[in-house]
Design a protein around this motif. Structure first.
Motif, PDB file in Angstrom:
ATOM      1  N   ARG A  13       0.874  -1.181   0.000  1.00 24.37           N
ATOM      2  CA  ARG A  13       0.000   0.000   0.000  1.00 24.37           C
ATOM      3  C   ARG A  13       0.909   1.229   0.000  1.00 24.37           C
ATOM      4  O   ARG A  13       1.410   1.675   1.041  1.00 24.37           O
ATOM      5  N   TRP A  14       1.117   1.771  -1.189  1.00 27.06           N
ATOM      6  CA  TRP A  14       2.091   2.847  -1.351  1.00 27.06           C
ATOM      7  C   TRP A  14       1.762   4.072  -0.497  1.00 27.06           C
ATOM      8  O   TRP A  14       2.655   4.765  -0.015  1.00 27.06           O
ATOM      9  N   THR A  15       0.478   4.351  -0.329  1.00 27.85           N
ATOM     10  CA  THR A  15       0.090   5.566   0.388  1.00 27.85           C
ATOM     11  C   THR A  15       0.501   5.541   1.853  1.00 27.85           C
ATOM     12  O   THR A  15       0.571   6.591   2.499  1.00 27.85           O
ATOM     13  N   THR A  16       0.765   4.379   2.387  1.00 23.23           N
ATOM     14  CA  THR A  16       1.141   4.280   3.807  1.00 23.23           C
ATOM     15  C   THR A  16       2.632   4.022   3.986  1.00 23.23           C
ATOM     16  O   THR A  16       3.097   3.891   5.119  1.00 23.23           O
ATOM     17  N   CYS A  17       3.374   3.978   2.906  1.00 20.57           N
ATOM     18  CA  CYS A  17       4.800   3.653   2.979  1.00 20.57           C
ATOM     19  C   CYS A  17       5.624   4.868   3.400  1.00 20.57           C
ATOM     20  O   CYS A  17       5.577   5.915   2.739  1.00 20.57           O
ATOM     21  N   LEU A  60       9.530   3.340  -8.371  1.00 15.81           N
ATOM     22  CA  LEU A  60       9.986   4.694  -8.686  1.00 15.81           C
ATOM     23  C   LEU A  60       8.827   5.678  -8.696  1.00 15.81           C
ATOM     24  O   LEU A  60       8.934   6.791  -8.171  1.00 15.81           O
ATOM     25  N   ALA A  61       7.722   5.267  -9.303  1.00 14.45           N
ATOM     26  CA  ALA A  61       6.567   6.150  -9.406  1.00 14.45           C
ATOM     27  C   ALA A  61       6.015   6.501  -8.027  1.00 14.45           C
ATOM     28  O   ALA A  61       5.693   7.668  -7.742  1.00 14.45           O
ATOM     29  N   ALA A  62       5.922   5.510  -7.150  1.00 14.44           N
ATOM     30  CA  ALA A  62       5.393   5.760  -5.807  1.00 14.44           C
ATOM     31  C   ALA A  62       6.358   6.601  -4.979  1.00 14.44           C
ATOM     32  O   ALA A  62       5.940   7.457  -4.190  1.00 14.44           O
ATOM     33  N   LEU A  63       7.640   6.385  -5.158  1.00 16.04           N
ATOM     34  CA  LEU A  63       8.648   7.151  -4.438  1.00 16.04           C
ATOM     35  C   LEU A  63       8.547   8.635  -4.784  1.00 16.04           C
ATOM     36  O   LEU A  63       8.608   9.510  -3.913  1.00 16.04           O
ATOM     37  N   ARG A  64       8.356   8.915  -6.062  1.00 18.36           N
ATOM     38  CA  ARG A  64       8.244  10.306  -6.495  1.00 18.36           C
ATOM     39  C   ARG A  64       6.895  10.896  -6.095  1.00 18.36           C
ATOM     40  O   ARG A  64       6.790  12.043  -5.657  1.00 18.36           O
TER      41      ARG A  64
END
Length: 420
Positions: A13-17, A60-64
């Motif tokens: 769950r990228w939003t909580t990372c 990469l997309a979630a990191l940015r």
């Protein structure tokens, strides 16, 4: 290797990372794939193309998207790794990346530009590359303007304008937009001159976008400059950096080696917390912390979450030193000043930690003047035309310090909190 149908991040769950979570994902998912290819995940930085071919672009997309981090920044600042293979351009199109780097390399060699100037141009070019990709859904900036291109000229121009429309809609300052326009125009002119492009689509931007740039800036570092630095700071580390330099007036080497044990906060009701130094330029000393404890607490919370922490507020990510160096603090500040769009020259020199220290002294001087102005009436009643007499003879040392601290806290709050 082609992209696998199995998504290794399917359960993420990228939003909580947090950034710590991203570090764990790097070592748990990315690093093993590098090792499987015989590569060292601590020194051999993977490229955007490698992430794409491995089916890992979501990382990469979630990191940015969620942390505003490019992989290059993440690699250096969060993983603390070396072996950087190059700048983290916002495109995977190799020909475009090569054309950008060739342009900068020729500017470096033929115009005798400093490396810091080249880095500034690189960041501005990358802002355009990102905008072009977002506005046109492609990272190929060369094909539309190539001499053998099948793209009509008006479409190539439209794509360039669309990128600047994207930039124009973001919270860039007028000066930044103008600087991006200038270097983009220079890049396209270079491509045309080298017969790599048939057209410069940026030639009409000067008439199309009328950004009003202030003709001059205040000579010394000002409250507005400090506010810009605070706005640009996107981490507890960077915010504490600004506070330590501009609100506490510390030298760069003192900031670099700050340790939690130096801070004394258990003080009397009328006293201010302070930071102690066993050795300073003029011997041992203390610096009152009349402002910025919230930034200190945020940084301490961030560091306390680490499994291993030595107590230094700016720990070193590599080498034998447990904390950052003076040069690292200068580098961090220069990068932040560039992102904050500070003028290239302030008071005749490039923005630096030294200017922050000078700002602190200037602010303290203005505070002392304000205190003296407030004592003029009392001085007159005592038959004196010098309010310093009241400050030294009629106010206790404790009361005098308290008044100065209150005025200083008010001045710094105006500078720092006026940005939020």
């Amino acid at each position: 290797m082609t992209e696998s149908a199995d998504d290794p991040f399917a359960d993420v769950r990228w939003t909580t990372c947090s950034l710590d979570d991203f570090r764990d994902l790097y070592w748990e998912i990315v690093a093993p794939r590098l090792r499987a290819e015989g590569r060292d995940p601590e020194t051999d930085r993977p490229t955007h193309r490698w992430f794409r071919e491995e089916g890992l672009r979501a990382f990469l997309a979630a990191l940015r998207r969620h942390h505003g981090r490019s992989f290059g920044d993440f690699w250096r600042e969060d993983l603390g790794l070396g072996g950087d293979e190059g700048y983290d351009w916002a495109t995977d199109h190799d020909e475009t990346r090569d054309a950008l780097e060739t342009f900068l390399d020729r500017r470096r060699r033929r115009h005798s530009l400093r490396e810091s100037t080249i880095e500034a141009k690189r960041r501005r070019l990358n802002a355009y590359v990102l905008a072009y990709r977002e506005a046109n859904d492609t990272g190929d900036l060369l094909s539309p303007v190539a001499r053998d291109s099948e793209t009509p000229t008006h479409e190539a121009v439209h794509a360039c304008y669309a990128a600047f429309d994207w930039i124009n809609a973001r919270e860039y300052s007028a000066r930044t937009k103008a600087r991006v326009r200038s270097v983009v125009d220079g890049w396209y002119q270079h491509l045309v001159g080298r017969r790599l492009a048939a057209v410069n689509p940026a030639t009409g931007l000067y008439d199309e976008f009328k950004w009003q740039v202030e003709s001059s800036d205040p000579s010394p570092l000002s409250h507005s400059h400090v506010r810009a630095l605070v706005r640009a700071a996107d981490s507890p580390r960077e915010r504490l950096l600004v506070v330590a330099l501009a609100a506490w007036g510390l030298r760069a080497n003192e900031v670099a080696s700050l340790h939690v044990s130096q801070f004394v906060r258990d003080v009397g009701e009328d006293e201010a917390p302070y930071v102690t130094f066993a050795e300073r330029k003029n011997g041992p000393g203390e610096v009152n912390l009349v402002y910025g404890l919230d930034a200190l607490d945020a940084r301490l919370d961030e560091l306390a979450a680490r499994e291993e922490w030595s107590g230094y507020l700016f720990p070193s990510s590599r080498g034998a030193d447990p904390h950052a160096t003076r040069e690292t603090v200068w580098s961090w500040f220069r990068e932040l000043a560039e992102r904050a769009d500070l003028p290239e020259r302030i008071d005749g020199e490039r923005p630096s930690p030294q200017l922050c220290r000078r700002y602190w002294y200037d602010t303290y001087t203005s505070v002392l003047e304000a205190v003296l102005e407030g004592l003029e009436d009392i001085a007159a009643e005592q038959g004196s035309d010098d309010p310093r007499v009241v400050l030294s003879n009629y106010l206790s040392e404790e009361r005098s310090r308290k008044v100065r601290r209150e005025f200083m806290r008010s001045e710094l709050a105006e500078a720092f909190e006026g940005s939020v």
